[in-house]
Design a protein around this motif. Structure first.
Motif, PDB file in Angstrom:
ATOM      1  N   GLN A   6       0.831  -1.218   0.000  1.00 57.52           N
ATOM      2  CA  GLN A   6       0.000   0.000   0.000  1.00 57.52           C
ATOM      3  C   GLN A   6       0.858   1.257   0.000  1.00 57.52           C
ATOM      4  O   GLN A   6       0.586   2.205  -0.748  1.00 57.52           O
ATOM      5  N   ASP A   7       1.894   1.277   0.839  1.00 50.11           N
ATOM      6  CA  ASP A   7       2.764   2.462   0.882  1.00 50.11           C
ATOM      7  C   ASP A   7       3.479   2.664  -0.453  1.00 50.11           C
ATOM      8  O   ASP A   7       3.634   3.801  -0.925  1.00 50.11           O
ATOM      9  N   VAL A   8       3.898   1.563  -1.067  1.00 45.62           N
ATOM     10  CA  VAL A   8       4.584   1.664  -2.354  1.00 45.62           C
ATOM     11  C   VAL A   8       3.647   2.263  -3.405  1.00 45.62           C
ATOM     12  O   VAL A   8       4.015   3.187  -4.144  1.00 45.62           O
ATOM     13  N   ILE A   9       2.426   1.757  -3.484  1.00 51.85           N
ATOM     14  CA  ILE A   9       1.472   2.245  -4.497  1.00 51.85           C
ATOM     15  C   ILE A   9       1.076   3.686  -4.205  1.00 51.85           C
ATOM     16  O   ILE A   9       0.946   4.505  -5.116  1.00 51.85           O
ATOM     17  N   ARG A  10       0.897   4.007  -2.924  1.00 57.14           N
ATOM     18  CA  ARG A  10       0.503   5.376  -2.559  1.00 57.14           C
ATOM     19  C   ARG A  10       1.575   6.379  -3.007  1.00 57.14           C
ATOM     20  O   ARG A  10       1.262   7.414  -3.612  1.00 57.14           O
ATOM     21  N   ASP A  11       2.845   6.060  -2.727  1.00 58.51           N
ATOM     22  CA  ASP A  11       3.928   6.957  -3.142  1.00 58.51           C
ATOM     23  C   ASP A  11       4.062   6.980  -4.664  1.00 58.51           C
ATOM     24  O   ASP A  11       4.321   8.047  -5.253  1.00 58.51           O
ATOM     25  N   TRP A  12       3.907   5.854  -5.290  1.00 58.28           N
ATOM     26  CA  TRP A  12       4.043   5.731  -6.749  1.00 58.28           C
ATOM     27  C   TRP A  12       2.998   6.590  -7.457  1.00 58.28           C
ATOM     28  O   TRP A  12       3.338   7.431  -8.310  1.00 58.28           O
ATOM     29  N   LEU A  13       1.725   6.428  -7.097  1.00 65.38           N
ATOM     30  CA  LEU A  13       0.673   7.190  -7.769  1.00 65.38           C
ATOM     31  C   LEU A  13       0.751   8.675  -7.423  1.00 65.38           C
ATOM     32  O   LEU A  13       0.272   9.527  -8.191  1.00 65.38           O
ATOM     33  N   GLY A  14       1.363   8.981  -6.271  1.00 66.84           N
ATOM     34  CA  GLY A  14       1.512  10.384  -5.893  1.00 66.84           C
ATOM     35  C   GLY A  14       2.442  11.146  -6.810  1.00 66.84           C
ATOM     36  O   GLY A  14       2.428  12.391  -6.824  1.00 66.84           O
ATOM     37  N   THR A  15       3.269  10.427  -7.592  1.00 62.47           N
ATOM     38  CA  THR A  15       4.210  11.098  -8.507  1.00 62.47           C
ATOM     39  C   THR A  15       3.614  11.314  -9.898  1.00 62.47           C
ATOM     40  O   THR A  15       4.254  11.924 -10.750  1.00 62.47           O
ATOM     41  N   VAL A  16       2.412  10.793 -10.149  1.00 64.12           N
ATOM     42  CA  VAL A  16       1.803  10.857 -11.492  1.00 64.12           C
ATOM     43  C   VAL A  16       0.585  11.775 -11.449  1.00 64.12           C
ATOM     44  O   VAL A  16      -0.236  11.703 -10.536  1.00 64.12           O
ATOM     45  N   GLU A  17       0.483  12.628 -12.452  1.00 63.27           N
ATOM     46  CA  GLU A  17      -0.719  13.463 -12.590  1.00 63.27           C
ATOM     47  C   GLU A  17      -1.515  12.977 -13.787  1.00 63.27           C
ATOM     48  O   GLU A  17      -0.954  12.517 -14.780  1.00 63.27           O
ATOM     49  N   TRP A  18      -2.832  13.056 -13.683  1.00 61.53           N
ATOM     50  CA  TRP A  18      -3.690  12.663 -14.807  1.00 61.53           C
ATOM     51  C   TRP A  18      -4.867  13.617 -14.895  1.00 61.53           C
ATOM     52  O   TRP A  18      -5.227  14.277 -13.915  1.00 61.53           O
ATOM     53  N   PRO A  19      -5.465  13.740 -16.078  1.00 64.43           N
ATOM     54  CA  PRO A  19      -6.566  14.688 -16.261  1.00 64.43           C
ATOM     55  C   PRO A  19      -7.797  14.302 -15.454  1.00 64.43           C
ATOM     56  O   PRO A  19      -7.980  13.134 -15.090  1.00 64.43           O
ATOM     57  N   ALA A  20      -8.659  15.279 -15.204  1.00 61.19           N
ATOM     58  CA  ALA A  20      -9.857  15.054 -14.383  1.00 61.19           C
ATOM     59  C   ALA A  20     -10.807  14.050 -15.010  1.00 61.19           C
ATOM     60  O   ALA A  20     -11.572  13.391 -14.306  1.00 61.19           O
ATOM     61  N   LYS A  21     -10.754  13.910 -16.351  1.00 62.75           N
ATOM     62  CA  LYS A  21     -11.683  12.982 -17.018  1.00 62.75           C
ATOM     63  C   LYS A  21     -11.241  11.527 -16.877  1.00 62.75           C
ATOM     64  O   LYS A  21     -11.952  10.621 -17.309  1.00 62.75           O
ATOM     65  N   VAL A  22     -10.080  11.294 -16.276  1.00 63.89           N
ATOM     66  CA  VAL A  22      -9.567   9.927 -16.086  1.00 63.89           C
ATOM     67  C   VAL A  22      -9.738   9.532 -14.624  1.00 63.89           C
ATOM     68  O   VAL A  22      -9.458  10.317 -13.720  1.00 63.89           O
ATOM     69  N   ARG A  23     -10.212   8.290 -14.418  1.00 70.14           N
ATOM     70  CA  ARG A  23     -10.304   7.745 -13.062  1.00 70.14           C
ATOM     71  C   ARG A  23      -9.228   6.682 -12.888  1.00 70.14           C
ATOM     72  O   ARG A  23      -9.012   5.849 -13.766  1.00 70.14           O
ATOM     73  N   VAL A  24      -8.594   6.705 -11.713  1.00 71.14           N
ATOM     74  CA  VAL A  24      -7.612   5.679 -11.368  1.00 71.14           C
ATOM     75  C   VAL A  24      -8.073   5.039 -10.060  1.00 71.14           C
ATOM     76  O   VAL A  24      -8.176   5.714  -9.031  1.00 71.14           O
ATOM     77  N   ALA A  25      -8.395   3.750 -10.122  1.00 69.05           N
ATOM     78  CA  ALA A  25      -8.862   3.024  -8.938  1.00 69.05           C
ATOM     79  C   ALA A  25      -7.862   1.937  -8.594  1.00 69.05           C
ATOM     80  O   ALA A  25      -7.239   1.346  -9.479  1.00 69.05           O
ATOM     81  N   VAL A  26      -7.714   1.684  -7.305  1.00 69.67           N
ATOM     82  CA  VAL A  26      -6.818   0.616  -6.834  1.00 69.67           C
ATOM     83  C   VAL A  26      -7.661  -0.434  -6.132  1.00 69.67           C
ATOM     84  O   VAL A  26      -8.477  -0.115  -5.267  1.00 69.67           O
ATOM     85  N   ASP A  27      -7.454  -1.691  -6.523  1.00 67.15           N
ATOM     86  CA  ASP A  27      -8.166  -2.811  -5.904  1.00 67.15           C
ATOM     87  C   ASP A  27      -7.133  -3.703  -5.235  1.00 67.15           C
ATOM     88  O   ASP A  27      -6.423  -4.472  -5.887  1.00 67.15           O
TER      89      ASP A  27
END
Length: 723
Positions: free
Chosen positions: A695-716
């Motif tokens: 969880q910590d790895v994914i949280r830090d990883w996704l924190g470095t990426v920006e994406w447009p508002a029309k895109v959803r990123v979900a983690v399962d």
């Protein structure tokens, strides 16, 4: 003097916000408050500042005043800790988890009453057929006009007309009226020696009032419910609250009846079929401690129990306990964590426990109580495999001759049969035999399923429906559309052709969509009004019909498709569960499994009944692959209405993937369901060793990426669906 309060408002896009507590207002951690946000007013929950850090400190002079405190008890510390853990483990916004705890906004208002309606016994002068039907079906029931109309299967106008002529009257009802208290000594059951020993262990856990997860592993028909009811009774005697989780809403009504027979009244029910006033009453009674026993679907797990003393997860192996949208939590695992925070025992009851649960028992983290035999004179059914290659059905049919003969014999003995096929509708695919056109959902990468009962084509992923056309939309030819493959409706048609005198019922989520419908089905089965049931996984669990002696599995190989890591385990569980519906009374049961692979390990395990060997082989294969419970998976799902935006974001996330020892990232790749509900989807799969804090790895990883508002990123985290 005013003080500060850190508030988690019900807006998942925002973190915790600080507010001023006006003079005279009392706010403590857990208080449900109304907070201003711009021109709007939002609900929120006050939180300990040290446990919910804020992104920016704001000076006292810039704080806005809280507007009100709801007249309900504060969310207790164990529930707040559960919310924090769920948000952290499943990488969900804390506000999204809090919203599940505050799932009835009406409950946050003060005392209220509502006008319900009931028959007066007066027969109107003008008695139309619909009015007569309404009065007959309503009987002594009471409810809102819309509810009485649904019970009577008439329009609201018919009920209003009966009100005008005095045949139905309104009565004011306090919607917060107290629930009856279950009597633990109302009708104690007669238990076998095995059941008594198991019940004593569970009762001792309740009396100890400490966290202790226990697997109640009993074969189908062994009386697991009666055993854990003794633990429920012990909790009631101790003045504690009890939560019983069920996997399906359709199981709720039969369970309520069994509970009533044992304890003299029904428990408090919690599921999506409740109307708003019922949810409000239940929520307030649970929060106030008056609701002693609650039975419900997975969402009942986050209700604000005042004094929780026992949690039971029935059919704990069921995959429907995994939430597939919103917060992707697994209710079985979260139930164990709630037991930890509440300091109470947790019972996981199942005839086919999940490998993850068995592994916890092997590690010594969970206790185990076994019920190896059926209760009373009932014996486990005999199970035979039918090789569809050696014994194929007649041309154009799906039921093999040996199974047809067994059904004939069951009908002759006036016994009931069940045919199981986990596929709703009439046929999974409709195509044109002239041009080959296939009907696909416009919103999803999925075929439209034909439902002949409603004369519709339906998508089982997004709910899109359309009428079955007369002409092929591609070549405009008439009478060229052909249904491919069987669904339960097609099997029911075959049964009607083979046994025209038999009374048949189709049981799926299309026909049993509410607890009332489930109760109607159970009553018809118990009265002997049904000879043959054709059903999906809805009939594999929870039901007890002593006169049901024959079970036929139409396509046992169906669940093995798709490459799911749990496919074999899920198939074994499902078929073993549906097999367990046969022979639950004095009459012996027989099960026939139609398969193209009778030598497959899972089929051999089902026929021989050697569950231990099957689980041992599956567990070994999982360990070699580093799959759960020996390794960890997490899925990252990227979606957008624009395919290019989803693809670009998925690639950016893939490029930013960190190199971590003991972790692999696969993808991005188009999801098997590449479009769902009009959104294009790409997936990345994270595979990590068990000890890694993924969880910590994914949280830090996704924190470095920006994406447009029309895109959803979900983690399962710990995904069960790989679509």
């Amino acid at each position: 003097m005013s003080s500060r309060a850190r508030v988690l408002v019900l807006n998942s896009a925002l973190g915790p916000l600080d507010y001023r507590v006006p003079h005279g207002m009392t706010v403590e951690p857990g208080s449900v408050v109304v907070a201003p946000l711009g021109p709007r007013q939002l609900l929120g929950v006050a939180w300990e500042a040290e446990r919910m850090p804020s992104d920016a400190e704001v000076g006292d002079n810039r704080l806005r005043n809280l507007l009100a405190v709801a007249d309900v008890p504060p969310l207790r510390a164990p529930l707040r800790r559960l919310i924090e853990w769920t948000a952290d483990y499943y990488l969900a916004p804390p506000a999204a988890v809090v919203r599940m705890a505050l799932s009835s906004t009406a409950a946050l208002e003060g005392g209220r009453s509502v006008v319900e309606y009931r028959a007066t016994g007066t027969v109107p002068d003008r008695l139309t057929a619909q009015r007569e039907q309404a009065l007959e079906r309503i009987g002594d029931r009471q409810g809102l006009i819309r509810e009485l109309a649904q019970i009577a299967d008439v329009s609201d106008a018919v009920i209003r007309g009966l009100v005008k002529v005095g045949a139905i009257e309104g009565v004011a009802v306090d919607i917060d009226s107290p629930y009856p208290v279950p009597d633990p000594d109302h009708a104690p059951p007669t238990l076998s020696d095995d059941q008594r020993a198991a019940a004593a262990t569970l009762v001792a856990d309740v009396d100890a009032a400490a966290f202790r997860p226990t697997l109640l592993d009993g074969v189908t028909g062994s009386g697991k419910t009666e055993v854990y009811f003794e633990a429920v009774a012990a909790a009631i005697r101790a003045g504690k609250q009890v939560l019983v989780l069920l996997p399906e809403i359709a199981l709720t009504e039969p369970f309520l009846k069994r509970f009533h027979d044992r304890f003299g009244c029904e428990p408090v029910a919690w599921h999506s079929g409740l109307r708003a006033t019922q949810r409000r009453r239940a929520w307030r009674a649970i929060a106030g401690g008056e609701a002693r026993v609650t039975v419900g679907a997975r969402s009942a797990l986050f209700l604000p129990y005042a004094n929780l003393g026992l949690i039971v997860v029935d059919e704990a192996h069921e995959t429907s306990f995994k939430q597939e949208d919103g917060v992707h939590y697994h209710a079985r695992d979260v139930a164990v964590m709630r037991g930890l925070f509440e300091g109470c025992p947790v019972i996981l009851a199942s005839a086919t426990p999940a490998i993850e649960t068995r592994h916890q028992v092997a590690l010594g983290k969970y206790a185990e109580v076994k019920l190896p035999g059926r209760f009373g004179v009932a014996q486990m059914p005999t199970i035979e495999a039918i090789d569809l290659i050696a014994e194929p059905p007649e041309h154009g049919r799906w039921i093999s001759p040996r199974l047809v003969k067994a059904m004939e014999e069951a009908l002759a003995r006036r016994e009931q049969s069940l045919l199981f096929l986990n596929r709703r509708g009439y046929a999974p695919l409709t195509l044109c035999r002239t041009c080959g056109h296939r009907f696909q959902c416009p919103n999803c990468t999925a075929w439209m399923v034909e439902h002949r009962l409603t004369r519709r084509l339906a998508c089982h992923h997004c709910g899109h429906i359309e009428p079955v056309p007369r002409l092929c939309p591609e070549c405009q030819n008439e009478d060229t559309l052909v249904a491919c493959g069987p669904g339960v409706e097609r099997i029911a048609d075959e049964v009607a052709a083979l046994f025209p005198e038999a009374r048949t019922a189709v049981v799926t989520s299309d026909t049993i969509w509410s607890p009332a419908k489930a109760a109607e089905f159970v009553a018809r089965m118990e009265a002997g009004d049904i000879d043959i049931v054709v059903g999906t996984q809805l009939v594999t669990k929870g039901y007890h019909f002593p006169n049901l002696t024959l079970v036929g599995v139409i396509d046992a190989d169906l669940g093995l498709d798709g490459g799911d890591l749990r496919a074999a385990e899920r198939t074994f569980q499902q078929i073993r569960q549906v097999s367990g519906r046969a022979g639950r009374g004095a009459k012996p049961g027989h099960v026939f499994i139609q398969t193209h692979s009778p030598k497959a390990q899972v089929m051999q395990a089902l026929v021989t009944g050697d569950a231990d060997a099957f689980y041992a082989a599956e567990t070994e294969a999982r360990e070699e692959a580093g799959a759960p419970p020996f390794g960890r998976y997490a899925a990252i799902i990227v979606s957008s209405e624009e395919q290019g935006a989803a693809h670009d974001t998925a690639r950016a996330i893939g490029r930013a993937a960190p190199r971590v020892d003991g972790m692999e990232v696969y993808g991005p790749a188009p999801a098997p369901l590449a479009m769902l509900r009009g959104r294009h989807r790409f997936r990345l799969l994270v595979h990590a060793r068990r000890a890694l804090d993924v969880q910590d790895v994914i949280r830090d990883w996704l924190g470095t990426v920006e994406w447009p508002a029309k895109v959803r990123v979900a983690v399962d985290v710990d995904p069960y669906s790989f679509l």
